[in-house]
Design an enzyme around this catalytic site. Structure first.
Site, PDB file in Angstrom:
ATOM      1  N   ARG B  94       0.843  -1.206   0.000  1.00  0.00           N
ATOM      2  CA  ARG B  94       0.000   0.000   0.000  1.00  0.00           C
ATOM      3  C   ARG B  94       0.871   1.246   0.000  1.00  0.00           C
ATOM      4  O   ARG B  94       0.550   2.229  -0.662  1.00  0.00           O
ATOM      5  CB  ARG B  94      -0.963  -0.018   1.185  1.00  0.00           C
ATOM      6  N   PHE B 133       9.069  10.705  -3.094  1.00  0.00           N
ATOM      7  CA  PHE B 133       8.681  12.019  -2.601  1.00  0.00           C
ATOM      8  C   PHE B 133       9.628  12.395  -1.475  1.00  0.00           C
ATOM      9  O   PHE B 133       9.593  11.783  -0.401  1.00  0.00           O
ATOM     10  CB  PHE B 133       7.238  11.932  -2.106  1.00  0.00           C
ATOM     11  N   CYS B 242       0.055  17.318  -0.592  1.00  0.00           N
ATOM     12  CA  CYS B 242       0.280  15.942  -1.064  1.00  0.00           C
ATOM     13  C   CYS B 242       0.093  14.953   0.088  1.00  0.00           C
ATOM     14  O   CYS B 242      -0.529  13.902  -0.062  1.00  0.00           O
ATOM     15  CB  CYS B 242       1.691  15.790  -1.625  1.00  0.00           C
ATOM     16  N   ASN B 244      -1.663  15.187   2.700  1.00  0.00           N
ATOM     17  CA  ASN B 244      -3.061  15.034   3.067  1.00  0.00           C
ATOM     18  C   ASN B 244      -3.735  13.981   2.178  1.00  0.00           C
ATOM     19  O   ASN B 244      -4.584  13.219   2.628  1.00  0.00           O
ATOM     20  CB  ASN B 244      -3.761  16.383   2.928  1.00  0.00           C
ATOM     21  N   LEU B 342      -3.386 -15.895  18.806  1.00  0.00           N
ATOM     22  CA  LEU B 342      -2.616 -16.875  18.046  1.00  0.00           C
ATOM     23  C   LEU B 342      -1.478 -17.505  18.856  1.00  0.00           C
ATOM     24  O   LEU B 342      -0.878 -18.482  18.415  1.00  0.00           O
ATOM     25  CB  LEU B 342      -2.038 -16.244  16.769  1.00  0.00           C
ATOM     26  N   GLU B 367       3.826  10.062   7.645  1.00  0.00           N
ATOM     27  CA  GLU B 367       2.770  10.954   7.143  1.00  0.00           C
ATOM     28  C   GLU B 367       1.985  11.579   8.291  1.00  0.00           C
ATOM     29  O   GLU B 367       0.765  11.609   8.312  1.00  0.00           O
ATOM     30  CB  GLU B 367       1.872  10.203   6.162  1.00  0.00           C
ATOM     31  N   GLY B 368       2.752  12.074   9.247  1.00  0.00           N
ATOM     32  CA  GLY B 368       2.171  12.702  10.418  1.00  0.00           C
ATOM     33  C   GLY B 368       2.062  11.711  11.554  1.00  0.00           C
ATOM     34  O   GLY B 368       1.314  10.743  11.465  1.00  0.00           O
ATOM     35  N   THR B 369       2.820  11.953  12.641  1.00  0.00           N
ATOM     36  CA  THR B 369       2.745  11.050  13.790  1.00  0.00           C
ATOM     37  C   THR B 369       1.373  11.200  14.447  1.00  0.00           C
ATOM     38  O   THR B 369       0.671  12.190  14.231  1.00  0.00           O
ATOM     39  CB  THR B 369       3.823  11.403  14.832  1.00  0.00           C
TER      40      THR B 369
END
Lengths: 262, 388
Positions: B94, B133, B242, B244, B342, B367-369
């Site tokens: 992802r 980026f 970006c 965001n 498990l 991408e932001g803590t």
């Protein structure tokens, strides 16, 4: 003149779901999600490849099934790249066997107009595999079934059938019916653009009366076979554990022989 | 009969339209076929499935919510659902798609010149070119405004010097969007692979996102023509815009990792017996399963709500912060709780749960803590900025 390809597809209950019979001993379709029969995806794929190799071809996907067969069955085939759909939906179809379904498909295919009909090798629910042959018979055209390779050129469909003892190369003049196996080539995923474009593709809804079919020839009443009773599969019992104390191999062989596996 | 998909608890699918469900099931099938059989191996070996990029491109996953230039032009919800299914496979996958679409491609699509868009976007959408980026630096993570990387004019050219750190796709990238300080404020530049003075080195010994490439970018007097600058981005709002976008994908993605953990755990708990009965039948296990399913359901509903807001053009940055803060935090909690069910099996790569838990450690801070998102929410609530 454009090559008219018709792909017959089936909307089937998800085999990974919890499938039951309804009270009338037909599959309870409400209780489990449905999807495009995986084996029919191979048929769509081969139709797309034939279309891509041809200058001018149009692919129509035809299905006979309940209301949901449109959005979860036909739409997937259209998303993969087929051009338009035909959905035969009619309450009288409930409980049809392969005789009834092949009759309706034959009329629907004639209604669309065709040079080549492509089917999967079998449905993933009924798994009979006789529909392509019945369809060809009803249409009165040649059948070339169970192909692992298929191509169209010069008014002929050619293909390869891999048998247990021989590989056959077959050809038939068009119009014809073919079925393709799961060895014919991996079916493509629908692209997102294809999924978005599929919304705008035309799907013609037909009822039995539109095809001039008498309702008593189809459905449970018109079926040539009947299910008398059905019981849920008994719960799985614990397996037999063979401890090897020198005779393990023989015990395994005896176990297999007793169940006629060897 | 146990459920095969835990999201059926709230009939989540009934909130999606046909197109959204078909996109979702297409990505799920793709992940089942192409990712799931190999992911444990990739994670253990520390390799990124770069070779999947053309296939991701064929599906239309790369820059899928962008329009034109070969991009799919899907809704935000469809993009979110795709992120969810990808992250059910692995957060690293992802991340590859997020960085490609929402950071690298988005920066060009939003701020680039027509020439830059024509040159890069179609190839990036097809997965033929990979982007990265470069915003974060070794000493500037949550505080990108302090960045040291600078770009200086030399005639018509720009000369870039500095280091960028924790850059996903860095060494795999054909094109890097690099943000640098100029006399005119922070500006973005497109730096092609192989430009003199531009080198990358990978971060090794990672315990998280092992199936993803993480690199340091070094810019040592990198000379670029004036056409390399992104003309429409001025100041920090460019890169933050970006981010965001990418965070939005995480709001859905994290729930994918959580769902995968829960599905695996439900199956395990049903099959594993202790004291002569399946552990799924024990009250403490059921309490865990119920609580986790409730949190997953809430997170999914929040993600979908934010997606609908985004499609309506009304999504505000602090709302994305609400989604990222909650969903990553809860996904981690779910992954860890699944691990307890498990037992020992949960610490191996035979099951996805610790892999997801470890991956989510990165997702929690990139991408932001969580703390930065708490402060963004705090500022929205109080009108007072706690860090500026």
């Amino acid at each position: 003149m454009s090559l008219r390809i018709v792909v017959c597809v089936k909307y089937v209950p998800d085999a990974t779901g919890d499938r039951h019979f309804a009270e009338d001993l037909t599959t309870d379709r409400d209780a489990v999600d449905g999807l495009l029969s995986e084996l029919d995806e191979y048929a769509v794929e081969q139709a797309l490849q034939i279309s891509e190799a041809s200058d001018d071809a149009e692919i129509t996907v035809v299905t006979v099934g309940p209301e949901e067969a449109n959005k979860d069955g036909l739409r997937k085939a259209l998303s993969m790249g087929a051009d338009k759909g035909v959905h035969v939906v009619d309450d009288a179809l409930h409980g049809s066997d392969v005789m009834g379904t092949s009759l309706v498909l034959a009329k629907a295919v004639e209604h669309v107009g065709y040079d080549l009909v492509v089917c999967g090798m079998a449905s993933t629910d009924g798994t009979m595999g006789v529909l392509p042959a019945l369809l060809a018979e009803r249409l009165g055209v040649p059948q070339v079934t169970l192909l692992s390779e298929v191509a169209v050129a010069d008014g002929q469909v050619t293909g390869r059938r891999d048998g247990d003892t021989a590989t056959e190369r077959l050809a038939a003049s068009l119009p014809a019916v073919v079925s393709v196996t799961d060895q014919s080539g991996e079916a493509r995923y629908p692209s997102f653009k294809g999924i978005m474009a599929a919304k705008k593709k035309p799907v013609e809804e037909l009822q039995l009366s539109d095809l001039g079919i008498e309702a008593d020839l189809v459905g449970l009443g018109g079926a040539w076979t009947a299910v008398d009773s059905a019981d849920a599969r008994p719960a799985r019992t614990a397996g037999t554990i063979v401890k090897d104390e020198g005779e393990g191999g023989k015990q395994l062989a005896a176990f297999l022989a007793e169940r006629k596996f060897i | 009969m146990p459920v095969t998909d835990v999201t059926s608890l709230i009939d989540f699918d009934s909130l999606l339209d046909d197109e959204e469900r078909l996109i979702r099931s297409t990505v799920r099938d793709f992940v089942d076929d192409k990712v799931r059989p190999h992911i444990a191996e990739w994670f253990e070996a520390g390799t990124s499935p770069r070779e999947l990029a053309p296939e991701l491109g064929r599906l239309g996953l790369l820059g899928m919510h962008l329009t034109g230039y070969g991009c799919t032009g899907s809704s935000a919800v469809a993009y979110g659902l795709a992120c969810l299914e990808l992250e059910a496979g692995d957060s690293g996958l992802r991340s590859l798609v997020s960085v490609q679409g929402s950071l690298a491609m988005y920066s060009i699509w939003k701020y680039g010149s027509e020439e830059q868009k024509q040159e890069w976007l179609p190839r990036m959408a097809a997965g033929e070119a990979i982007g990265c980026f470069g915003l974060t630096e070794p000493d500037f993570g949550s505080n990108p405004a302090g960045m040291r990387t600078r770009a200086e004019r030399d005639g018509d050219d720009w000369v870039l010097t500095g280091n960028k750190m924790w850059i996903t796709n860095g060494s795999a990238a054909d094109i890097a969007t690099v943000w640098a300080r100029t006399e005119d404020g922070i500006r973005g530049f497109l730096v092609p692979r192989g430009t003199a003075g531009f080198t990358t080195s990978d971060v090794h010994r990672k315990l998280s996102l092992r199936a993803s490439t993480t690199s340091e970018l070094t810019l040592d007097g990198v000379r670029l023509p004036s056409s390399a600058m992104l003309p429409q981005a001025r100041g920090l709002s460019g890169p933050l815009g970006c981010l965001n976008e990418a965070r939005f994908g995480i709001v859905f993605g994290a729930m994918g990792a959580a769902r995968d953990c829960l599905d695996a755990t439900l199956a395990y708990a049903g099959a594993r017996t202790q004291f002569d009965r399946p552990i799924a039948g024990f009250q403490l296990t059921q309490a865990k399963l119920a609580d986790m399913s409730v949190e997953l359901s809430k997170g999914l509903l929040l993600a979908l709500h934010l997606g609908r807001l985004k499609d309506a053009g009304r999504l505000r940055p602090e709302q994305v912060s609400v989604g990222k803060l909650n969903n990553v935090r809860e996904a981690m909690e779910i992954a860890r709780t699944c691990r307890t069910i498990l037992g020992g099996a949960g610490i191996t790569l035979d099951y996805p749960v610790l892999r997801h838990a470890n991956n989510l450690e990165s997702v929690l801070t990139y991408e932001g803590t969580s703390e930065v998102h708490q402060l963004a929410i705090g500022q929205a609530l109080t009108g007072i900025s706690a860090y500026r």
